[in-house]
Scaffold this motif. Structure first.
Motif, short mmCIF file in Angstrom:
data_model
loop_
_atom_site.label_atom_id
_atom_site.label_comp_id
_atom_site.label_asym_id
_atom_site.label_seq_id
_atom_site.Cartn_x
_atom_site.Cartn_y
_atom_site.Cartn_z
N SER A 1 -8.64 23.55 -43.25
CA SER A 1 -7.96 24.84 -43.40
C SER A 1 -6.79 24.73 -44.39
O SER A 1 -6.61 25.62 -45.24
CB SER A 1 -7.44 25.32 -42.04
OG SER A 1 -6.78 26.54 -42.17
N ILE A 2 -6.05 23.65 -44.31
CA ILE A 2 -4.92 23.44 -45.25
C ILE A 2 -5.44 23.37 -46.68
O ILE A 2 -4.92 24.03 -47.58
CB ILE A 2 -4.13 22.17 -44.88
CG1 ILE A 2 -3.36 22.39 -43.58
CG2 ILE A 2 -3.19 21.76 -46.01
CD1 ILE A 2 -2.80 21.12 -42.97
N VAL A 3 -6.46 22.55 -46.90
CA VAL A 3 -7.01 22.38 -48.25
C VAL A 3 -7.60 23.68 -48.77
O VAL A 3 -7.37 24.07 -49.91
CB VAL A 3 -8.07 21.25 -48.26
CG1 VAL A 3 -8.84 21.23 -49.56
CG2 VAL A 3 -7.39 19.90 -48.01
N GLU A 4 -8.36 24.37 -47.94
CA GLU A 4 -9.01 25.61 -48.37
C GLU A 4 -8.01 26.72 -48.65
O GLU A 4 -8.26 27.59 -49.48
CB GLU A 4 -10.03 26.08 -47.31
CG GLU A 4 -11.22 25.16 -47.17
CD GLU A 4 -12.15 25.21 -48.37
OE1 GLU A 4 -12.33 26.29 -48.96
OE2 GLU A 4 -12.70 24.16 -48.73
N GLU B 1 -11.92 16.18 -34.29
CA GLU B 1 -12.54 17.38 -34.85
C GLU B 1 -11.50 18.48 -35.08
O GLU B 1 -11.55 19.18 -36.08
CB GLU B 1 -13.65 17.89 -33.93
CG GLU B 1 -14.92 17.08 -34.01
CD GLU B 1 -15.51 17.08 -35.42
OE1 GLU B 1 -15.63 18.16 -36.03
OE2 GLU B 1 -15.83 15.98 -35.91
N GLU B 2 -10.54 18.61 -34.15
CA GLU B 2 -9.48 19.61 -34.32
C GLU B 2 -8.61 19.27 -35.53
O GLU B 2 -8.24 20.14 -36.32
CB GLU B 2 -8.61 19.69 -33.06
CG GLU B 2 -9.32 20.35 -31.88
CD GLU B 2 -8.56 20.21 -30.57
OE1 GLU B 2 -7.55 19.46 -30.51
OE2 GLU B 2 -8.99 20.86 -29.59
N GLU B 3 -8.29 17.98 -35.70
CA GLU B 3 -7.50 17.54 -36.85
C GLU B 3 -8.27 17.78 -38.15
O GLU B 3 -7.71 18.26 -39.13
CB GLU B 3 -7.16 16.06 -36.71
CG GLU B 3 -6.31 15.53 -37.84
CD GLU B 3 -5.94 14.08 -37.64
OE1 GLU B 3 -6.07 13.32 -38.61
OE2 GLU B 3 -5.52 13.71 -36.53
N ARG B 4 -9.53 17.48 -38.15
CA ARG B 4 -10.38 17.71 -39.32
C ARG B 4 -10.40 19.20 -39.67
O ARG B 4 -10.28 19.57 -40.85
CB ARG B 4 -11.79 17.21 -39.03
CG ARG B 4 -12.74 17.32 -40.18
CD ARG B 4 -14.11 16.70 -39.80
NE ARG B 4 -15.03 16.79 -40.88
CZ ARG B 4 -15.85 17.82 -41.09
NH1 ARG B 4 -15.86 18.83 -40.24
NH2 ARG B 4 -16.66 17.83 -42.12
N THR B 5 -10.54 20.05 -38.67
CA THR B 5 -10.55 21.50 -38.90
C THR B 5 -9.23 21.96 -39.49
O THR B 5 -9.20 22.78 -40.41
CB THR B 5 -10.85 22.24 -37.58
OG1 THR B 5 -12.14 21.82 -37.11
CG2 THR B 5 -10.83 23.74 -37.76
#
Length: 182
Positions: A53-56, A45-49
């Motif tokens: 964030s990088i993409v956004e 979940e931390e990696e997904r977050t």
């Protein structure tokens, strides 16, 4: 049942103690496995977050489209570059619509087929803002997501970098070199 257990413990205390220890070991292993699973889920979940964030927050256009090129996702920088509002429904657009008409045929024939067959294509193309209709030179990469041979759903991820500033510098450099030569 408790009476039978009590009699077993009284008759063979060493065996009962050994069985109790083994039961505790098994329970500890189960708890450790559950803790490891929870920690793995938390890290995922931390990696997904972080990835979200990088993409956004990327300054580059990042999109995901289905096998037919219909948009499924477009990050904020991409929406701004091609002139699509934050609340606009992406399903009304295909990826090829963001290219100038002269580049669309290349995208629909060469680029998409190359990505379907080889997994990736990269090169310089031109986007167009849907409102201003200006040509925007971009370095464009299209990647295949999924593996059709393994039966995984096929999608495309695209990354487009606005290279207008780079092109302006190249033009200025050429003009400067021509002035020096003459």
């Amino acid at each position: 049942m408790h009476e039978a257990l009590r009699n077993c413990v009284l008759a063979n205390p060493a065996e009962a103690q050994s069985a109790a220890i083994e039961t505790l070991r098994e329970e500890i292993e189960v708890l450790q496995a559950e803790r490891e699973k929870a920690e793995l889920h938390k890290r995922s979940e931390e990696e997904r977050t972080r990835l979200i964030s990088i993409v956004e927050n990327s300054l580059d256009l990042i999109s995901i489209s289905d096998n037919e090129g219909n948009l499924q996702f477009l990050n904020p920088a991409g929406r701004e570059l091609v002139g699509i509002g934050h609340d606009t429904d992406l399903q009304a657009f295909s990826l090829s619509e963001f290219f100038v008409p002269e580049d669309r045929e290349l995208v629909e024939s060469l680029v998409l087929s190359t990505v379907r067959n080889e997994g990736r294509w990269a090169g310089e193309l031109r986007f167009q803002n849907v409102h201003r209709r200006e040509a925007i030179p971009v370095w464009f990469e299209l990647l295949r997501i999924g593996d059709p041979e393994a039966g995984l759903h096929l999608e495309f991820a695209a990354i487009g970098r606005d290279i207008r500033a780079q092109k302006a510098l190249e033009t200025a450099l050429k003009l400067s070199e021509e002035r020096v030569r003459s």
